[in-house]
Design an enzyme around this catalytic site. Structure first.
Site, PDB file in Angstrom:
ATOM      1  N   TYR A  61       0.624  -1.138  -0.061  1.00 17.43           N
ATOM      2  CA  TYR A  61      -0.029  -0.328   0.081  1.00 17.43           C
ATOM      3  C   TYR A  61       0.972   1.568  -0.293  1.00 17.43           C
ATOM      4  O   TYR A  61       2.191   1.039   0.926  1.00 17.43           O
ATOM      5  CB  TYR A  61      -1.282   0.016   1.070  1.00 17.43           C
ATOM      6  N   CYS A  62       0.107   2.225  -0.761  1.00 16.54           N
ATOM      7  CA  CYS A  62       0.850   3.685  -0.665  1.00 16.54           C
ATOM      8  C   CYS A  62      -0.206   4.776  -0.007  1.00 16.54           C
ATOM      9  O   CYS A  62      -1.047   3.844   0.379  1.00 16.54           O
ATOM     10  CB  CYS A  62       1.396   4.367  -1.915  1.00 16.54           C
ATOM     11  N   ASP A  63      -0.063   5.975  -0.389  1.00 20.87           N
ATOM     12  CA  ASP A  63      -0.978   6.999  -0.231  1.00 20.87           C
ATOM     13  C   ASP A  63      -2.140   6.788  -0.658  1.00 20.87           C
ATOM     14  O   ASP A  63      -3.503   6.639   0.147  1.00 20.87           O
ATOM     15  CB  ASP A  63      -0.395   8.292  -0.099  1.00 20.87           C
TER      16      ASP A  63
END
Length: 101
Positions: A61-63
């Site tokens: 996951y990222c932003d």
């Protein structure tokens, strides 16, 4: 995968959750058990700075979901089992949220 499904992978022996956001963001809040591997470092080196097992499901996951989708696709082509969280950390509202200070 949906952000809601992320909780299903927390604590599993066959999964590794990887947070691609910057270290400062990770330190403020992250998913319980996630490892921080900033996307910028991945782009500079072309690899993550840790040994990845093809026997584990790699959950990224990222932003907002764009960077994690890119990394997940690149590693899937190399034979890894990957998942990317749609909407990223911004969409996560699960029970395994860790907030610091």
């Amino acid at each position: 995968m949906s952000a809601k499904m992320l909780d299903d992978y927390v604590g599993r022996k066959d999964a590794l959750i990887i947070d691609l956001r910057g270290q400062e963001e990770y330190e403020k809040s992250h998913v319980k058990g996630a490892f921080n591997m900033p996307y910028e470092r991945y782009m500079e080196t072309g690899s993550l700075s840790m040994e990845l097992s093809k026997g584990k499901i790699l959950v990224f996951y990222c932003d907002r979901g764009g960077a994690s989708l890119k990394v997940a696709k690149e590693l899937a082509v190399k034979g890894y089992r990957t998942r990317s969280v749609i909407g990223g950390f911004h969409a996560y509202r699960g029970r395994n949220l860790v907030i610091s200070g």
